[in-house]
Design an enzyme around this catalytic site. Structure first.
Site, PDB file in Angstrom:
ATOM      1  N   PHE A 297      26.255  96.740 -34.745  1.00 16.81           N
ATOM      2  CA  PHE A 297      27.052  95.546 -34.999  1.00 16.81           C
ATOM      3  C   PHE A 297      26.592  94.408 -34.093  1.00 16.81           C
ATOM      4  CE2 PHE A 297      30.819  92.901 -34.181  1.00 16.81           C
ATOM      5  CZ  PHE A 297      31.226  92.624 -35.474  1.00 16.81           C
TER       6      PHE A 297
ATOM      7  N   ASN B  16      36.504  96.041 -29.333  1.00 12.96           N
ATOM      8  CA  ASN B  16      36.248  95.280 -30.552  1.00 12.96           C
ATOM      9  C   ASN B  16      35.965  96.316 -31.640  1.00 12.96           C
ATOM     10  OD1 ASN B  16      35.622  93.469 -32.531  1.00 12.96           O
ATOM     11  ND2 ASN B  16      33.697  92.792 -31.627  1.00 12.96           N
ATOM     12  N   PRO B  17      37.027  96.872 -32.247  1.00 11.86           N
ATOM     13  CA  PRO B  17      36.870  97.985 -33.174  1.00 11.86           C
ATOM     14  C   PRO B  17      36.541  97.508 -34.586  1.00 11.86           C
ATOM     15  CG  PRO B  17      39.165  97.446 -32.996  1.00 11.86           C
ATOM     16  CD  PRO B  17      38.433  96.475 -32.095  1.00 11.86           C
TER      17      PRO B  17
END
Length: 305
Positions: A92, A194-195
């Site tokens: 990510f 920050n899932p």
């Protein structure tokens, strides 16, 4: 060989990116030019003329960006805080919005000596490494379950350690595991996360949908599948007075604070907006139950007779 104005090349790059639907065509055009020339974006004005091969090389980079390949995949890096991270396929890409969560976390540590910090769902290691850089006295732990992302995190952690910065401790683990980081239970000053939080089926830009790992973006039907476990893990890990900050979808401005408030060992629950005024992350602090115990009453179970 006739040199050409860099300004005109950037204008053409901006036109191509705008036509392709890129959200920030001018910024991306300038960042690609700066990357190609090896200068800071603010120094582009000091390079008025470039050779034709440079113009052709810039055009090739712009062509990739116009195909909606993430800017960070083209340049190979992304920034958070004062650290630059290597990123690419399989991990990510950190977003600018996360800077606000990082700032809140660092502010909570201002009066804490040698803090213990945990970054859950660390991905590239961005939050963990940014905290370690800002607080050389901190003991920073980072958890990631995806092997591909963990490889990127290890690469970034090794680079930071080789540069002489505060090293972090990386773990292959899952926030759904009730035994995760048991050795730190009740000892952590700050939990950051920050899932994956986007509700399944939500339309996202091609840069996200086609390039970010699906499991790092989407968090189940309501986007809260992972967030629920993160809150339970944070409630268990935090020491009294410790803080937790969780980034969330802009539709979660009520739901994530409600989930935090449901934990009776968490207090001072607040939601925070991003620079555009959208709900972006929620925070809370750990408090002792009235009876002085450290168990979370909202998750405790009684043995049957």
């Amino acid at each position: 060989m006739i040199r050409q104005p860099l300004r005109l090349a950037i204008l053409e790059a901006e036109r191509m990116l705008s036509a392709a639907g890129v959200a920030s065509p001018r910024t991306d055009a300038e960042l690609l030019a700066a990357h190609l020339l090896g200068v800071e974006r603010t120094k582009l004005m000091m390079v008025p003329l470039v050779d034709p091969p440079v113009v052709r090389a810039l055009h090739e980079l712009v062509r990739k960006r116009a195909a909606r390949i993430p800017l960070q995949h083209i340049t190979g890096n992304a920034a958070l805080g004062d650290v630059t991270l290597e990123v690419g396929p399989g991990v990510f890409v950190p977003r600018p919005e996360t800077e606000l969560l990082l700032a809140w976390g660092l502010a909570t540590l201002e009066d804490v000596e040698r803090p213990v910090v945990v970054d859950l769902c660390t991905g590239s290691g961005a939050l963990a490494l940014a905290v370690a850089n800002a607080r050389p006295d901190a003991q920073v732990h980072a958890v990631e379950k995806d092997p591909g992302a963990l490889t990127w995190a290890r690469r970034n952690a090794d680079r930071q350690a080789e540069a002489g910065d505060n090293p972090i401790r990386l773990y292959s683990g899952d926030v759904t595991d009730p035994m995760l980081l048991m050795e730190l239970e009740g000892l952590v000053d700050l939990v950051l996360c920050n899932p994956p939080y986007v509700p399944e089926g939500t339309p996202v830009p091609p840069e996200v949908g086609e390039h970010d790992p699906h499991d790092a973006v989407f968090g189940g039907r309501d986007g809260l599948d992972v967030v629920r476990h993160v809150i339970g893990c944070a409630a268990r890990l935090l020491r009294p007075g410790g803080g937790v900050a969780i980034e969330h979808d802009d539709t979660h401005g009520g739901s994530v604070p409600a989930l935090l408030s449901a934990r009776r060992v968490l207090c001072d629950v607040r939601d925070h907006t991003d620079l555009a005024g959208r709900p972006r992350f929620a925070t809370a602090r750990r408090t002792e139950p009235a009876d002085g115990s450290t168990a979370d009453p909202s998750t405790s179970v009684s043995a049957g007779s």
